[in-house]
Design a protein around this motif. Structure first.
Motif, PDB file in Angstrom:
ATOM      1  N   THR A  11       0.874  -1.160   0.000  1.00  0.00           N
ATOM      2  CA  THR A  11       0.000   0.000   0.000  1.00  0.00           C
ATOM      3  C   THR A  11       0.917   1.216   0.000  1.00  0.00           C
ATOM      4  O   THR A  11       2.108   1.114   0.279  1.00  0.00           O
ATOM      5  N   LEU A  12       0.367   2.347  -0.360  1.00  0.00           N
ATOM      6  CA  LEU A  12       1.208   3.516  -0.610  1.00  0.00           C
ATOM      7  C   LEU A  12       1.359   4.404   0.627  1.00  0.00           C
ATOM      8  O   LEU A  12       2.465   4.579   1.142  1.00  0.00           O
ATOM      9  N   ASP A  19       2.545  10.148   4.751  1.00  0.00           N
ATOM     10  CA  ASP A  19       1.397  11.029   4.535  1.00  0.00           C
ATOM     11  C   ASP A  19       0.929  11.701   5.830  1.00  0.00           C
ATOM     12  O   ASP A  19      -0.189  12.209   5.891  1.00  0.00           O
ATOM     13  N   THR A  20       1.781  11.727   6.850  1.00  0.00           N
ATOM     14  CA  THR A  20       1.337  12.274   8.142  1.00  0.00           C
ATOM     15  C   THR A  20       0.894  13.730   8.032  1.00  0.00           C
ATOM     16  O   THR A  20      -0.024  14.144   8.731  1.00  0.00           O
ATOM     17  N   HIS A  21       1.499  14.511   7.149  1.00  0.00           N
ATOM     18  CA  HIS A  21       1.098  15.924   6.988  1.00  0.00           C
ATOM     19  C   HIS A  21      -0.277  16.054   6.337  1.00  0.00           C
ATOM     20  O   HIS A  21      -0.844  17.137   6.320  1.00  0.00           O
ATOM     21  N   GLY A  62       6.133  -9.874  -8.858  1.00  0.00           N
ATOM     22  CA  GLY A  62       5.445  -8.704  -9.380  1.00  0.00           C
ATOM     23  C   GLY A  62       5.164  -7.779  -8.206  1.00  0.00           C
ATOM     24  O   GLY A  62       4.910  -8.241  -7.096  1.00  0.00           O
ATOM     25  N   ILE A  63       5.233  -6.488  -8.423  1.00  0.00           N
ATOM     26  CA  ILE A  63       4.902  -5.512  -7.379  1.00  0.00           C
ATOM     27  C   ILE A  63       3.594  -4.842  -7.775  1.00  0.00           C
ATOM     28  O   ILE A  63       3.484  -4.250  -8.856  1.00  0.00           O
ATOM     29  N   VAL A  64       2.614  -4.964  -6.888  1.00  0.00           N
ATOM     30  CA  VAL A  64       1.302  -4.366  -7.122  1.00  0.00           C
ATOM     31  C   VAL A  64       1.073  -3.315  -6.042  1.00  0.00           C
ATOM     32  O   VAL A  64       1.184  -3.609  -4.850  1.00  0.00           O
ATOM     33  N   ILE A  65       0.801  -2.100  -6.462  1.00  0.00           N
ATOM     34  CA  ILE A  65       0.509  -1.009  -5.531  1.00  0.00           C
ATOM     35  C   ILE A  65      -1.004  -0.905  -5.403  1.00  0.00           C
ATOM     36  O   ILE A  65      -1.716  -0.837  -6.408  1.00  0.00           O
ATOM     37  N   ILE A 124       1.698  -5.697   2.332  1.00  0.00           N
ATOM     38  CA  ILE A 124       2.438  -4.858   3.277  1.00  0.00           C
ATOM     39  C   ILE A 124       1.639  -3.582   3.490  1.00  0.00           C
ATOM     40  O   ILE A 124       1.389  -2.838   2.543  1.00  0.00           O
ATOM     41  N   ASP A 125       1.231  -3.346   4.746  1.00  0.00           N
ATOM     42  CA  ASP A 125       0.394  -2.181   5.058  1.00  0.00           C
ATOM     43  C   ASP A 125       0.705  -1.707   6.473  1.00  0.00           C
ATOM     44  O   ASP A 125       1.305  -2.426   7.265  1.00  0.00           O
TER      45      ASP A 125
END
Length: 147
Positions: A11-12, A19-21, A62-65, A124-125
């Motif tokens: 996850t992004l 992304d805390t800001h 493979g990487i998946v977002i 992964i999150d």
């Protein structure tokens, strides 16, 4: 169609992007669209260790977002990932602009990835609720990170 190679889902926000800001202050409400303001997304700082892990895992997977960011910020999101050297094979973003709990929209997006024949073995999150739901619903391994 045959099943694709095994994949790792990252996850992004909170994992690759800090992304805390963009989070509301304690006890404050914030409309979700404000959290995904394009100018604010451009200011996200990367988590270099997680980007390094993503690169290492991309050598054999493979990487998946998967991100609950709306499709309306896809261009700024993809540019941000490119500028920080994030390698990925597919990205799944929220198609609709309705407010929805993060874990539910991410589970939906993970299902879309599986429908597209990705075969994820790891998610992964940074959200423990999501990790618990993924593991119990799909048997995919979950890795909880706290940055």
């Amino acid at each position: 169609r045959p099943m694709r190679d095994s994949a790792v889902i990252f996850t992004l926000d909170g994992v690759l992007a800090n992304d805390t800001h963009r989070q509301p202050a304690k006890g404050q409400k914030m409309h979700w669209r404000q959290r995904y303001d394009q100018a604010l997304i451009e200011e996200d700082h990367p988590f270099p260790e997680m980007i390094r892990l993503c690169r290492q895992l991309s050598e054999a997977n493979g990487i998946v977002i998967v991100t609950e960011r709306p499709i309306t910020v896809s261009e700024v999101t993809i540019n941000w990932m490119r500028s920080h050297g994030i390698k990925y094979d597919a990205i799944y973003m929220k198609q609709d602009l309705r407010e929805c709990p993060a874990d539910l929209s991410k589970i939906e997006l993970i299902q879309r990835a599986k429908d597209a024949r990705w075969n994820p073995w790891l998610v992964i999150d940074s959200d423990p609720k999501l990790i618990d739901k993924i593991v119990s619903a799909s048997g995919i391994q979950g890795l909880l990170v706290s940055n």
